[in-house]
Design a protein around this motif. Structure first.
Motif, PDB file in Angstrom:
ATOM      1  N   GLU A  78      39.420  33.683  54.541  1.00 20.97           N
ATOM      2  CA  GLU A  78      40.700  33.165  55.003  1.00 20.97           C
ATOM      3  C   GLU A  78      41.738  34.288  55.064  1.00 20.97           C
ATOM      4  OE1 GLU A  78      44.179  29.924  53.846  1.00 20.97           O
ATOM      5  OE2 GLU A  78      42.647  30.475  52.392  1.00 20.97           O
ATOM      6  N   LYS A  79      41.610  35.255  54.139  1.00 16.02           N
ATOM      7  CA  LYS A  79      42.535  36.389  54.124  1.00 16.02           C
ATOM      8  C   LYS A  79      42.189  37.406  55.203  1.00 16.02           C
ATOM      9  CE  LYS A  79      43.026  35.819  49.120  1.00 16.02           C
ATOM     10  NZ  LYS A  79      42.715  36.407  47.797  1.00 16.02           N
ATOM     11  N   MET A  80      41.119  37.152  55.917  1.00 16.27           N
ATOM     12  CA  MET A  80      40.692  37.934  57.081  1.00 16.27           C
ATOM     13  C   MET A  80      40.397  39.400  56.762  1.00 16.27           C
ATOM     14  SD  MET A  80      42.607  36.225  60.332  1.00 16.27           S
ATOM     15  CE  MET A  80      44.250  36.650  59.871  1.00 16.27           C
ATOM     16  N   TYR A  81      39.747  39.624  55.634  1.00 20.40           N
ATOM     17  CA  TYR A  81      39.231  40.967  55.372  1.00 20.40           C
ATOM     18  C   TYR A  81      38.030  40.892  54.445  1.00 20.40           C
ATOM     19  CZ  TYR A  81      41.162  41.474  50.577  1.00 20.40           C
ATOM     20  OH  TYR A  81      41.441  41.353  49.229  1.00 20.40           O
ATOM     21  N   ILE A  82      37.065  41.791  54.684  1.00 19.72           N
ATOM     22  CA  ILE A  82      35.954  41.987  53.757  1.00 19.72           C
ATOM     23  C   ILE A  82      36.456  42.981  52.713  1.00 19.72           C
ATOM     24  CG2 ILE A  82      33.598  42.840  53.452  1.00 19.72           C
ATOM     25  CD1 ILE A  82      33.633  40.277  55.010  1.00 19.72           C
ATOM     26  N   PRO A  83      36.440  42.615  51.443  1.00 19.67           N
ATOM     27  CA  PRO A  83      37.028  43.506  50.426  1.00 19.67           C
ATOM     28  C   PRO A  83      36.092  44.652  50.057  1.00 19.67           C
ATOM     29  CG  PRO A  83      36.043  41.612  49.366  1.00 19.67           C
ATOM     30  CD  PRO A  83      35.888  41.383  50.846  1.00 19.67           C
ATOM     31  N   PRO A  84      36.600  45.659  49.386  1.00 17.52           N
ATOM     32  CA  PRO A  84      35.713  46.647  48.762  1.00 17.52           C
ATOM     33  C   PRO A  84      34.772  45.940  47.787  1.00 17.52           C
ATOM     34  CG  PRO A  84      37.989  47.420  48.757  1.00 17.52           C
ATOM     35  CD  PRO A  84      38.030  45.984  49.186  1.00 17.52           C
ATOM     36  N   HIS A  85      33.566  46.495  47.673  1.00 21.15           N
ATOM     37  CA  HIS A  85      32.559  45.877  46.794  1.00 21.15           C
ATOM     38  C   HIS A  85      32.785  46.377  45.370  1.00 21.15           C
ATOM     39  CE1 HIS A  85      28.166  44.218  46.834  1.00 21.15           C
ATOM     40  NE2 HIS A  85      28.996  43.482  46.139  1.00 21.15           N
ATOM     41  N   THR A  89      27.940  42.222  41.421  1.00 20.47           N
ATOM     42  CA  THR A  89      27.327  40.945  41.045  1.00 20.47           C
ATOM     43  C   THR A  89      28.072  39.754  41.645  1.00 20.47           C
ATOM     44  OG1 THR A  89      28.644  40.617  39.020  1.00 20.47           O
ATOM     45  CG2 THR A  89      26.649  41.973  38.842  1.00 20.47           C
ATOM     46  N   LYS A  90      29.197  40.016  42.328  1.00 21.58           N
ATOM     47  CA  LYS A  90      30.030  38.921  42.824  1.00 21.58           C
ATOM     48  C   LYS A  90      30.126  38.946  44.346  1.00 21.58           C
ATOM     49  CE  LYS A  90      32.777  38.665  38.566  1.00 21.58           C
ATOM     50  NZ  LYS A  90      32.088  37.445  38.094  1.00 21.58           N
ATOM     51  N   GLY A  91      30.586  37.828  44.899  1.00 19.20           N
ATOM     52  CA  GLY A  91      30.678  37.677  46.335  1.00 19.20           C
ATOM     53  C   GLY A  91      32.029  38.064  46.901  1.00 19.20           C
ATOM     54  N   VAL A  92      32.260  37.656  48.156  1.00 15.60           N
ATOM     55  CA  VAL A  92      33.445  38.073  48.900  1.00 15.60           C
ATOM     56  C   VAL A  92      34.731  37.619  48.217  1.00 15.60           C
ATOM     57  CG1 VAL A  92      34.729  37.736  51.053  1.00 15.60           C
ATOM     58  CG2 VAL A  92      32.288  38.214  51.124  1.00 15.60           C
ATOM     59  N   PHE A  93      34.850  36.334  47.927  1.00 13.08           N
ATOM     60  CA  PHE A  93      36.104  35.805  47.398  1.00 13.08           C
ATOM     61  C   PHE A  93      36.466  36.443  46.054  1.00 13.08           C
ATOM     62  CE2 PHE A  93      38.684  32.574  45.166  1.00 13.08           C
ATOM     63  CZ  PHE A  93      39.725  32.460  46.075  1.00 13.08           C
ATOM     64  N   ASP A  94      35.494  36.548  45.141  1.00  9.58           N
ATOM     65  CA  ASP A  94      35.775  37.137  43.829  1.00  9.58           C
ATOM     66  C   ASP A  94      36.122  38.618  43.948  1.00  9.58           C
ATOM     67  OD1 ASP A  94      35.436  34.804  42.360  1.00  9.58           O
ATOM     68  OD2 ASP A  94      33.277  35.085  42.177  1.00  9.58           O
ATOM     69  N   ASN A  95      35.463  39.330  44.873  1.00  8.05           N
ATOM     70  CA  ASN A  95      35.800  40.742  45.061  1.00  8.05           C
ATOM     71  C   ASN A  95      37.174  40.915  45.687  1.00  8.05           C
ATOM     72  OD1 ASN A  95      33.726  43.038  44.427  1.00  8.05           O
ATOM     73  ND2 ASN A  95      32.478  41.270  45.019  1.00  8.05           N
ATOM     74  N   GLN A  96      37.591  39.966  46.517  1.00 11.74           N
ATOM     75  CA  GLN A  96      38.964  40.013  47.016  1.00 11.74           C
ATOM     76  C   GLN A  96      39.958  39.940  45.858  1.00 11.74           C
ATOM     77  OE1 GLN A  96      38.997  36.712  49.776  1.00 11.74           O
ATOM     78  NE2 GLN A  96      38.762  38.045  51.555  1.00 11.74           N
ATOM     79  N   LEU A  97      39.748  39.000  44.963  1.00  9.20           N
ATOM     80  CA  LEU A  97      40.672  38.834  43.835  1.00  9.20           C
ATOM     81  C   LEU A  97      40.673  40.062  42.931  1.00  9.20           C
ATOM     82  CD1 LEU A  97      39.990  35.111  42.838  1.00  9.20           C
ATOM     83  CD2 LEU A  97      41.893  36.019  44.187  1.00  9.20           C
ATOM     84  N   LEU A  98      39.491  40.625  42.672  1.00  7.44           N
ATOM     85  CA  LEU A  98      39.389  41.804  41.813  1.00  7.44           C
ATOM     86  C   LEU A  98      40.105  42.997  42.441  1.00  7.44           C
ATOM     87  CD1 LEU A  98      35.665  41.487  40.687  1.00  7.44           C
ATOM     88  CD2 LEU A  98      37.668  41.340  39.187  1.00  7.44           C
ATOM     89  N   TRP A  99      39.852  43.212  43.732  1.00  9.68           N
ATOM     90  CA  TRP A  99      40.485  44.368  44.376  1.00  9.68           C
ATOM     91  C   TRP A  99      41.996  44.174  44.480  1.00  9.68           C
ATOM     92  CZ3 TRP A  99      43.343  44.868  48.857  1.00  9.68           C
ATOM     93  CH2 TRP A  99      43.752  46.184  49.116  1.00  9.68           C
ATOM     94  N   GLU A 100      42.431  42.961  44.820  1.00  7.09           N
ATOM     95  CA  GLU A 100      43.871  42.719  44.929  1.00  7.09           C
ATOM     96  C   GLU A 100      44.579  42.985  43.604  1.00  7.09           C
ATOM     97  OE1 GLU A 100      44.128  38.761  46.572  1.00  7.09           O
ATOM     98  OE2 GLU A 100      42.910  39.383  48.289  1.00  7.09           O
ATOM     99  N   LYS A 101      43.982  42.552  42.513  1.00  4.31           N
ATOM    100  CA  LYS A 101      44.581  42.831  41.206  1.00  4.31           C
ATOM    101  C   LYS A 101      44.679  44.333  40.971  1.00  4.31           C
ATOM    102  CE  LYS A 101      44.342  41.932  36.240  1.00  4.31           C
ATOM    103  NZ  LYS A 101      44.702  43.328  35.928  1.00  4.31           N
ATOM    104  N   SER A 102      43.649  45.064  41.369  1.00  2.00           N
ATOM    105  CA  SER A 102      43.637  46.511  41.112  1.00  2.00           C
ATOM    106  C   SER A 102      44.692  47.237  41.931  1.00  2.00           C
ATOM    107  CB  SER A 102      42.247  47.094  41.399  1.00  2.00           C
ATOM    108  OG  SER A 102      41.976  47.160  42.789  1.00  2.00           O
ATOM    109  N   PHE A 103      44.877  46.849  43.207  1.00  2.03           N
ATOM    110  CA  PHE A 103      45.875  47.587  43.992  1.00  2.03           C
ATOM    111  C   PHE A 103      47.286  47.228  43.526  1.00  2.03           C
ATOM    112  CE2 PHE A 103      46.596  44.095  47.169  1.00  2.03           C
ATOM    113  CZ  PHE A 103      47.954  44.253  47.392  1.00  2.03           C
ATOM    114  N   ILE A 104      47.488  45.975  43.101  1.00  2.00           N
ATOM    115  CA  ILE A 104      48.806  45.595  42.585  1.00  2.00           C
ATOM    116  C   ILE A 104      49.092  46.342  41.282  1.00  2.00           C
ATOM    117  CG2 ILE A 104      50.238  43.681  41.765  1.00  2.00           C
ATOM    118  CD1 ILE A 104      48.507  41.862  43.635  1.00  2.00           C
ATOM    119  N   ASP A 105      48.081  46.491  40.445  1.00  3.55           N
ATOM    120  CA  ASP A 105      48.238  47.274  39.214  1.00  3.55           C
ATOM    121  C   ASP A 105      48.681  48.701  39.532  1.00  3.55           C
ATOM    122  OD1 ASP A 105      47.566  45.227  37.475  1.00  3.55           O
ATOM    123  OD2 ASP A 105      45.458  45.819  37.311  1.00  3.55           O
TER     124      ASP A 105
END
Length: 347
Positions: A78-85, A89-105
């Motif tokens: 829905e966010k229209m991007y494939i996130p960094p892996h 062990t996790k899929g697209v949606f969970d990797n989106q959340l993980l990467w977003e937290k990291s860039f905001i940090d």
């Protein structure tokens, strides 16, 4: 929430009239342009070749995203991007959340405090889901800019449901290739997640982004970029590029060297630069199987008149060339996991 979003997107596409979808199909007329540059081009002093050259092209992009955002909402993108892996062990949606937290940090780790009194700008905010995530993690006021009205409507509706529209979240319609409607030194942080391949002048854009950032503010971008594996003398590579552009909807494919140079020449110091997680192929495969499976199912249902024929035509067009994107990723010709974090220099 995700089930409701998927159902809403499905219903809008199901009830769409065939003539309403024609602008989406016609928008593919612009995807066969060259608009790429290699490291050798950069070393030779050749400027990045823009994919978008004027308002007519921008209108085609609006037509494309007006339908694409609904298609993506039926899956995990829905966010229209494939996130960094980030986590294998996790899929697209969970990797989106993980990467977003990291860039905001990383945005919050700069010299400027990021808190409830801060202002953050997002360019290419889409349906506003990353905007919301950023606001929740930082407490700041976040402004999102996007060129496509339907996505902004969805962003505002979601923000209003959360009780944040007009207080902590704001969404503006605009084209980042135009001058930003903000005074100098307005924002404490800036970010963009994969909208900048439509830049008409990458160097001008970063100068304008830097202008509206406060000294010491941090910038984070994630976008599609050319890697060293691409050889423009090979017809196979050029064909893969055009097919990948169609399935990703990305515009200019410029080598990473151009991005870093444009950011540094805008008066920013690069803090972090990396193709995060290297290959994204497993995540791309995950979405490819989901949408291609859906396309087969819809094809059968359309054949027997259960679903309208235009629905199958739409999914078929959307899923073409998914393997080309995967090939370019695996052979390190191109990536959508290129991230840069930079900081505007202090006076």
């Amino acid at each position: 929430y995700r089930v409701g979003t998927m159902a809403d997107a499905f219903w809008k596409l199901y009830t769409a009239k065939p003539e309403d979808l024609e602008p989406f199909f016609k928008s593919f007329e612009i995807w066969d342009r060259k608009a790429y540059n290699t490291l050798e081009d950069f070393k030779a002093g050749i400027p990045p070749e823009p994919f978008i050259t004027g308002k007519a092209d921008a209108a085609k992009v609006v037509d494309y995203y007006g339908t694409l955002n609904k298609l993506c909402a039926m899956g995990s993108v829905e966010k229209m991007y494939i996130p960094p892996h980030v986590d294998k062990t996790k899929g697209v949606f969970d990797n989106q959340l993980l990467w977003e937290k990291s860039f905001i940090d990383m945005l919050m780790a700069g010299p400027l405090p990021i808190n409830e009194s801060s202002k953050i700008l997002e360019v290419g905010c889409g349906r506003g889901r990353i905007t919301y995530h950023t606001q929740q993690q930082t407490g700041a006021h976040v402004t999102g800019i996007n060129i496509e009205p339907d996505q902004l409507k969805a962003a505002r509706a979601f923000a209003e449901q959360q009780g944040l529209l007009g207080t902590r979240l704001e969404f503006l319609e605009g084209n980042y290739n135009d001058d930003m409607p903000f005074p100098d030194n307005t924002f404490d942080a800036f970010y963009a997640v994969q909208p900048l391949s439509y830049s008409q002048d990458l160097y001008k854009n970063f100068r304008e982004f830097a202008r509206v950032m406060k000294p010491g503010a941090r910038l984070s971008i994630l976008d599609g970029a050319m890697r060293d594996g691409f050889d423009p003398t090979q017809e196979r590579h050029r064909r893969l590029l055009l097919e990948t552009r169609e399935v990703t909807g990305l515009g200019g494919f410029w080598h990473t060297a151009y991005w870093r140079d444009a950011i540094e020449k805008a008066g920013m110091e690069v803090i972090f630069e990396e193709v995060v997680g290297d290959l994204q192929a497993p995540l791309i495969e995950e979405e490819r199987w989901l949408f291609e499976g859906l396309e087969v199912l819809v094809g059968y249902l359309s054949k027997f008149g259960i679903l309208p024929a235009h629905f199958h035509k739409l999914l078929k067009r959307f899923t073409d060339h998914g393997t080309s994107f995967i090939t370019m990723d695996k052979e390190r010709m191109f990536t959508t996991a290129y991230q840069v974090v930079a900081q505007k220099k202090m006076p």
